[in-house]
Design a protein around this motif. Sequence first.
Motif, PDB file in Angstrom:
ATOM      1  N   ILE A  51      25.321  -6.871 -26.278  1.00 10.79           N
ATOM      2  CA  ILE A  51      25.807  -6.892 -24.899  1.00 10.79           C
ATOM      3  C   ILE A  51      25.193  -8.100 -24.195  1.00 10.79           C
ATOM      4  O   ILE A  51      24.293  -8.757 -24.730  1.00 10.79           O
ATOM      5  CB  ILE A  51      25.455  -5.594 -24.138  1.00 10.79           C
ATOM      6  CG1 ILE A  51      23.926  -5.396 -24.100  1.00 10.79           C
ATOM      7  CG2 ILE A  51      26.124  -4.401 -24.800  1.00 10.79           C
ATOM      8  CD1 ILE A  51      23.483  -4.166 -23.333  1.00 10.79           C
ATOM      9  N   SER A  52      25.665  -8.394 -23.010  1.00 12.03           N
ATOM     10  CA  SER A  52      25.147  -9.547 -22.288  1.00 12.03           C
ATOM     11  C   SER A  52      23.727  -9.279 -21.790  1.00 12.03           C
ATOM     12  O   SER A  52      23.312  -8.116 -21.641  1.00 12.03           O
ATOM     13  CB  SER A  52      26.051  -9.884 -21.098  1.00 12.03           C
ATOM     14  OG  SER A  52      25.973  -8.867 -20.116  1.00 12.03           O
ATOM     15  N   VAL A  53      22.995 -10.343 -21.548  1.00 16.45           N
ATOM     16  CA  VAL A  53      21.640 -10.208 -21.008  1.00 16.45           C
ATOM     17  C   VAL A  53      21.686  -9.516 -19.648  1.00 16.45           C
ATOM     18  O   VAL A  53      20.813  -8.711 -19.319  1.00 16.45           O
ATOM     19  CB  VAL A  53      20.965 -11.586 -20.885  1.00 16.45           C
ATOM     20  CG1 VAL A  53      19.604 -11.468 -20.198  1.00 16.45           C
ATOM     21  CG2 VAL A  53      20.801 -12.224 -22.258  1.00 16.45           C
ATOM     22  N   GLN A  67      23.862  -7.275 -18.625  1.00 15.36           N
ATOM     23  CA  GLN A  67      24.066  -5.844 -18.825  1.00 15.36           C
ATOM     24  C   GLN A  67      22.784  -5.160 -19.277  1.00 15.36           C
ATOM     25  O   GLN A  67      22.454  -4.067 -18.794  1.00 15.36           O
ATOM     26  CB  GLN A  67      25.163  -5.616 -19.870  1.00 15.36           C
ATOM     27  CG  GLN A  67      26.576  -5.826 -19.374  1.00 15.36           C
ATOM     28  CD  GLN A  67      27.590  -5.618 -20.471  1.00 15.36           C
ATOM     29  OE1 GLN A  67      27.460  -6.152 -21.579  1.00 15.36           O
ATOM     30  NE2 GLN A  67      28.611  -4.829 -20.191  1.00 15.36           N
ATOM     31  N   SER A  68      22.075  -5.787 -20.211  1.00 12.33           N
ATOM     32  CA  SER A  68      20.844  -5.180 -20.713  1.00 12.33           C
ATOM     33  C   SER A  68      19.792  -5.087 -19.612  1.00 12.33           C
ATOM     34  O   SER A  68      19.085  -4.081 -19.508  1.00 12.33           O
ATOM     35  CB  SER A  68      20.299  -5.969 -21.903  1.00 12.33           C
ATOM     36  OG  SER A  68      19.969  -7.291 -21.536  1.00 12.33           O
ATOM     37  N   SER A  95      15.025  -7.981 -21.798  1.00  6.36           N
ATOM     38  CA  SER A  95      16.481  -7.901 -21.689  1.00  6.36           C
ATOM     39  C   SER A  95      17.153  -8.751 -22.767  1.00  6.36           C
ATOM     40  O   SER A  95      18.213  -8.398 -23.278  1.00  6.36           O
ATOM     41  CB  SER A  95      16.947  -8.335 -20.301  1.00  6.36           C
ATOM     42  OG  SER A  95      16.492  -9.647 -20.004  1.00  6.36           O
ATOM     43  N   LYS A  96      16.514  -9.878 -23.148  1.00  5.45           N
ATOM     44  CA  LYS A  96      17.085 -10.716 -24.201  1.00  5.45           C
ATOM     45  C   LYS A  96      17.048  -9.998 -25.550  1.00  5.45           C
ATOM     46  O   LYS A  96      18.000 -10.077 -26.334  1.00  5.45           O
ATOM     47  CB  LYS A  96      16.326 -12.045 -24.283  1.00  5.45           C
ATOM     48  CG  LYS A  96      16.565 -12.973 -23.096  1.00  5.45           C
ATOM     49  CD  LYS A  96      15.866 -14.317 -23.302  1.00  5.45           C
ATOM     50  CE  LYS A  96      16.153 -15.250 -22.140  1.00  5.45           C
ATOM     51  NZ  LYS A  96      15.466 -16.567 -22.312  1.00  5.45           N
ATOM     52  N   SER A  99      19.599  -7.236 -25.523  1.00  7.83           N
ATOM     53  CA  SER A  99      20.922  -7.847 -25.627  1.00  7.83           C
ATOM     54  C   SER A  99      21.249  -8.198 -27.075  1.00  7.83           C
ATOM     55  O   SER A  99      22.361  -7.946 -27.556  1.00  7.83           O
ATOM     56  CB  SER A  99      20.975  -9.104 -24.752  1.00  7.83           C
ATOM     57  OG  SER A  99      22.156  -9.841 -24.994  1.00  7.83           O
ATOM     58  N   SER A 100      20.268  -8.765 -27.785  1.00  8.03           N
ATOM     59  CA  SER A 100      20.504  -9.169 -29.177  1.00  8.03           C
ATOM     60  C   SER A 100      20.698  -7.974 -30.098  1.00  8.03           C
ATOM     61  O   SER A 100      21.426  -8.044 -31.081  1.00  8.03           O
ATOM     62  CB  SER A 100      19.329 -10.020 -29.679  1.00  8.03           C
ATOM     63  OG  SER A 100      18.145  -9.244 -29.780  1.00  8.03           O
ATOM     64  N   TYR A 154      25.806   1.778 -23.216  1.00  7.31           N
ATOM     65  CA  TYR A 154      24.605   1.050 -23.604  1.00  7.31           C
ATOM     66  C   TYR A 154      23.321   1.628 -23.003  1.00  7.31           C
ATOM     67  O   TYR A 154      22.220   1.355 -23.488  1.00  7.31           O
ATOM     68  CB  TYR A 154      24.722  -0.440 -23.262  1.00  7.31           C
ATOM     69  CG  TYR A 154      25.117  -0.758 -21.839  1.00  7.31           C
ATOM     70  CD1 TYR A 154      24.187  -0.749 -20.810  1.00  7.31           C
ATOM     71  CD2 TYR A 154      26.429  -1.095 -21.529  1.00  7.31           C
ATOM     72  CE1 TYR A 154      24.545  -1.059 -19.509  1.00  7.31           C
ATOM     73  CE2 TYR A 154      26.806  -1.410 -20.232  1.00  7.31           C
ATOM     74  CZ  TYR A 154      25.858  -1.394 -19.230  1.00  7.31           C
ATOM     75  OH  TYR A 154      26.217  -1.698 -17.937  1.00  7.31           O
TER      76      TYR A 154
END
Length: 203
Positions: A127-129, A131-132, A118-119, A122-123, A101
Amino acid sequence: MHDFRSVLLSELVSRKKHNPLFSLRSFARILEMSPSHLSHLINGKKNLTKKQATKISERLGLSPSEAQKLWGSGLGDSNLATIDAKKLLREDEFSLISDWYHYAILSLGKLKNNRASSKWISSQLGISVAQSLEGFERLKRLNLIAVKNGRFFQSSESLSISNISSSAIRKYHKQNLDLARGKIDSVPLELREFSSITMAVNL
């Protein structure tokens, strides 16, 4: 040197889990040594020489830095200890961003409507917030991306990694293969590209 016996035994057990038919003889063949000698090494009846450490590291696909960490300073002036510092730097940087990622985030930076959020990342990547956020901040610390007016972009030239074997590179390749395997069923044919090459070689 570090405890090479536990390293060899752990590698043998790991390969047996993936292939129940894998044996000590199979492992010895990969390491280019006799089964009896490998058995003696694992059982502590023989010690590992610098030459053997070099060969085992090469056969297991370890990078020079990984080999140094694994076998310790006992490698001395072996070929594994002689490596261009610039190559080690590129390898170390790659190991920090070897999760797929990170490169996907860099690619998102090319979109005109991207958002340094990060949101949002993620979208876009699924991936998860967490992780981002972790990936985004890591790329910023490495000066690979920059943020301006709420958007981000790649601040470095094209990234490349030296043609060496390492666990980080293998992990990156495996992750991409896993992603491709999953997308075959979830992404419509017209939205994906998948190709392969078959060739004949003499072994």
